[in-house]
Write an enzyme that holds these catalytic residues in place. Structure first.
Site, PDB file in Angstrom:
ATOM      1  N   GLN A  93     -30.977   4.731 -23.320  1.00  0.00           N
ATOM      2  CA  GLN A  93     -31.576   3.522 -23.613  1.00  0.00           C
ATOM      3  C   GLN A  93     -31.215   2.608 -22.289  1.00  0.00           C
ATOM      4  O   GLN A  93     -32.127   1.726 -22.064  1.00  0.00           O
ATOM      5  CB  GLN A  93     -30.605   2.933 -24.812  1.00  0.00           C
ATOM      6  CG  GLN A  93     -30.982   1.390 -25.029  1.00  0.00           C
ATOM      7  CD  GLN A  93     -32.564   1.111 -25.272  1.00  0.00           C
ATOM      8  OE1 GLN A  93     -33.353   1.764 -25.790  1.00  0.00           O
ATOM      9  NE2 GLN A  93     -32.757  -0.233 -25.204  1.00  0.00           N
ATOM     10  N   GLU A  94     -30.049   2.782 -21.748  1.00  0.00           N
ATOM     11  CA  GLU A  94     -29.842   1.630 -20.638  1.00  0.00           C
ATOM     12  C   GLU A  94     -30.615   1.917 -19.459  1.00  0.00           C
ATOM     13  O   GLU A  94     -31.028   1.016 -18.776  1.00  0.00           O
ATOM     14  CB  GLU A  94     -28.152   1.978 -20.165  1.00  0.00           C
ATOM     15  CG  GLU A  94     -27.449   1.492 -21.303  1.00  0.00           C
ATOM     16  CD  GLU A  94     -27.290  -0.053 -21.248  1.00  0.00           C
ATOM     17  OE1 GLU A  94     -27.696  -0.600 -20.450  1.00  0.00           O
ATOM     18  OE2 GLU A  94     -26.496  -0.357 -22.219  1.00  0.00           O
ATOM     19  N   SER A  95     -30.762   3.317 -18.953  1.00  0.00           N
ATOM     20  CA  SER A  95     -31.498   3.769 -17.754  1.00  0.00           C
ATOM     21  C   SER A  95     -32.397   4.921 -17.816  1.00  0.00           C
ATOM     22  O   SER A  95     -33.024   5.357 -16.559  1.00  0.00           O
ATOM     23  CB  SER A  95     -30.162   3.963 -16.711  1.00  0.00           C
ATOM     24  OG  SER A  95     -29.640   5.369 -17.238  1.00  0.00           O
TER      25      SER A  95
END
Length: 487
Positions: free
Chosen positions: A333-335
Site C-alpha cells: 500500500q505504501e510503495s
C-alpha cells in the site's frame, strides 16, 4: 442526520421517561442509546418511541461518510423519515430514522435481537432467510447470479467446468446457497463438487469484484448488475452472463416476522420509491463512485517483487510480533514494494518512513535508504504503535494491528480520540471495521479508511498466495519433486 439540542432532550425524555440531572451528561449523544437499545415492537411502537433503525453495511455506494452520510441507504433513510412523519402527522416531535452499519453476517441476528428494525443492504430473498425474517415487496428488478472472471482465471466454457474447482465467497451470502444447489446436481451426476473458499464477512461484493479485476482472485459470483455498474472503473473483468447460478431472484427489505404493520407501510413506500421509479432510478445512477481501488498484487512483476522481499517481511514481522503478510500488505500500500519511492514529504522506501521517525528512540533504525533496515524500521514502528496504544486485553491482535495501521497513517493521538468517540457513540472502540472505521470516515475523511481497507485486502491476497504456495510445495514433495528455493 441533524438533531437540535431541544429535539435530543425531548427525544430522550420520551424514550426513557424523565431523566435525572445526573443522567443528562450520559445522554448527550442519542446514537449510543439507539445502537445499544433492544426493541422488537411494531410500527406504532416505533413511532411512539420516535425511533426507527435501519441496519445496513458500510461500503461504497451503499452507505459511507464523506462530509455527511452518503449512499443509497442514507438517502432511503432520509426519504423514509420524511414520509413517516408526514403520514403520522408528527408535528414538531419528529420520528428519527437512524442508519446503523453492522457487519453483513450480523444483519439478521441484529434484526432478530431488536438492535434494528429494517434491513436495507441489498439482500436477496432466499428460503433460508424467509425463515429468519419477513420481506417486503421486491426493491429491485429480477436479478441473475453470474460468474465474473478476471485476468488470473483459467479458461472456463460452462458452469460444469467449475466441477472440482474453488470459488471465493462470503459464507453468509445467497451465492453460497447457489453453490450448495449446484453441488447437489454435481453429486447426482457423479461430478466433483465445487469447493467453497470462504472470504471474510468484512468484504462486500464490490470488494470481491475489485479483487477479481486486479487478479487477486480468479473469479467470484455476484448479481448481474454489479459488474456492469462498475464497468467504468474495473476494466479487466469478463462478465459471464452465460454462466448463471440463480435467475429471477430479487432484493427486498427485511423486517421481523411479527412486525406486519411496518411491513405493510414499507410495501406502500416501496411502490413509490423502489428501483424502476423515478426516485429509485436516480439513486441507482447516482452512486457509482471512483474510489482508490486496489492494484494487482498478483501481477507478474508485483508478485516477483513480493517473493524477493518475502524473507525480509517474514524475519522482521516475526521479530517484532507483526503478521508478515500484514506487514507486506502495508508495504504494498505504501510503495508497491518499491524501495526507490520517495514522497514529497520526505518519506523513504518500501515502508515510506520519515528519517526522523526511523531515528526516534522508539525505533532507532539507521540507513532506511536500504531495503532491509527500511522494512525493519517499519515493522518496529508499527509494533511500537500497537504495543503502546492498542494492546488493551479487550482487543484481539488483528484489530490491534488494524488500529495501529490507522495510527501509522493518521497518527496515534488522533486514532485514540476516534476510539473514544466511537465508545460514546455506542460502537466498539476495540474493533476497526464497522466501528472505529465509521467514526474515522466522519471525522478525518476517506484516506485512512481506504488505507486500512486496502491493506486488509492485500493481506488476504498474500495469505492466499502463501497458502497456495505451501499446498503446491507439499504436492511437489509428495510427488518426489525437488523443493523450490524459498526466497
Amino acid at each position: 442526520m441533524r438533531l437540535t439540542h431541544v429535539f435530543i432532550g425531548l427525544f430522550l425524555s420520551l424514550l426513557l421517561g424523565a431523566a435525572s440531572q445526573a443522567q443528562t451528561s450520559d445522554l448527550q449523544n442519542p446514537t449510543a442509546l439507539v445502537s445499544n437499545s433492544s426493541y422488537t415492537g411494531d410500527l406504532p411502537g416505533m413511532v411512539g418511541r420516535r425511533i426507527i433503525r435501519i441496519l445496513t453495511v458500510y461500503g461504497p455506494g451503499r452507505y459511507y461518510l464523506d462530509n455527511g452520510a452518503k449512499g443509497v441507504t442514507a438517502e432511503y433513510a432520509n426519504r423514509l423519515e420524511k414520509v413517516i412523519n408526514e403520514s403520522f402527522d408528527t408535528g414538531h416531535l419528529k420520528v428519527a430514522v437512524f442508519v446503523l452499519p453492522v457487519a453483513r453476517d450480523e444483519l439478521f441476528l441484529a434484526l432478530e435481537q431488536g438492535r434494528g428494525d429494517i434491513i436495507i443492504a441489498g439482500t436477496t430473498v432466499t428460503p433460508a432467510r424467509e425463515q429468519q425474517a419477513a420481506f417486503t415487496i421486491p426493491s429491485s428488478k429480477p436479478l441473475k447470479e453470474i460468474l465474473v472472471t478476471g485476468p488470473s482465471a483459467p479458461p472456463i466454457n460452462s458452469i460444469d467446468d467449475l466441477s472440482g474447482k474453488s470459488v471465493y465467497l462470503r459464507a453468509s451470502s445467497s451465492y453460497s446457497d447457489s453453490i450448495t444447489t449446484l453441488n447437489k446436481r454435481f453429486t447426482q451426476e457423479g461430478k466433483a463438487p465445487v469447493s467453497l473458499e470462504p472470504m471474510s464477512e468484512l468484504l462486500e461484493d464490490e470488494d470481491l469484484i475489485e479483487m477479481v479485476d486486479a487478479g487477486l482472485l480468479p473469479w467470484t459470483i455476484v448479481d448481474d448488475y454489479k459488474p456492469t455498474q462498475w464497468s467504468g472503473v474495473f476494466t479487466n473483468l469478463n462478465i459471464r452472463n452465460d454462466i448463471i447460478f440463480r435467475a429471477g431472484s430479487r432484493h427486498a427489505w427485511a423486517v421481523r416476522q411479527d412486525n406486519p404493520e411496518l411491513k405493510k407501510f414499507l410495501n406502500n413506500f416501496l411502490k413509490d420509491n423502489k428501483e424502476g421509479t423515478l426516485f429509485g432510478n436516480i439513486l441507482k445512477n447516482r452512486y457509482v463512485r471512483d474510489f482508490n481501488w486496489a492494484a494487482n498484487t498478483n501481477a507478474e512483476s508485483e508478485l516477483q517483487r513480493y517473493r524477493d522481499l518475502e524473507a525480509l517481511f517474514r524475519r522482521h514481522g516475526v521479530s517484532y510480533g507483526i503478521d508478515p503478510a500484514l506487514l507486506a500488505a502495508q508495504g504494498f500500500q505504501e510503495s508497491r514494494l518499491d524501495q526507490n519511492v520517495r514522497s514529497g514529504a520526505g518519506a523513504v522506501g518500501v515502508m515510506q518512513l520519515l528519517p526522523s521517525t526511523a531515528a526516534d528512540k522508539n525505533v532507532g533504525i539507521p540507513d532506511i535508504h536500504e531495503v532491509d533496515p527500511n522494512i525493519e524500521a517499519g515493522a518496529k514502528y508499527l509494533a511500537f504503535l500497537k504495543r503502546r496504544y492498542f494492546s488493551d486485553p479487550n482487543m484481539d491482535p488483528l484489530n490491534g494491528a488494524l488500529l495501529a495501521l490507522a495510527a501509522y497513517n493518521a497518527g496515534p493521538a488522533k486514532v485514540r480520540r476516534l476510539q473514544e468517540t466511537a465508545r460514546t457513540r455506542g460502537y466498539d472502540p476495540y474493533l476497526w471495521f464497522d466501528n472505529v472505521e465509521v467514526i474515522a470516515a466522519e471525522k478525518i475523511g476517506r484516506e485512512t479508511v481506504q488505507y486500512v481497507a486496502n491493506i486488509f485486502k492485500y493481506y488476504l491476497s498474500y495469505q492466499m498466495i502463501n497458502r497456495e504456495s505451501a499446498r503446491r510445495e507439499a504436492a511437489r514433495h509428495t510427488a518426489g519433486a525437488p523443493a523450490h528455493e524459498q526466497h
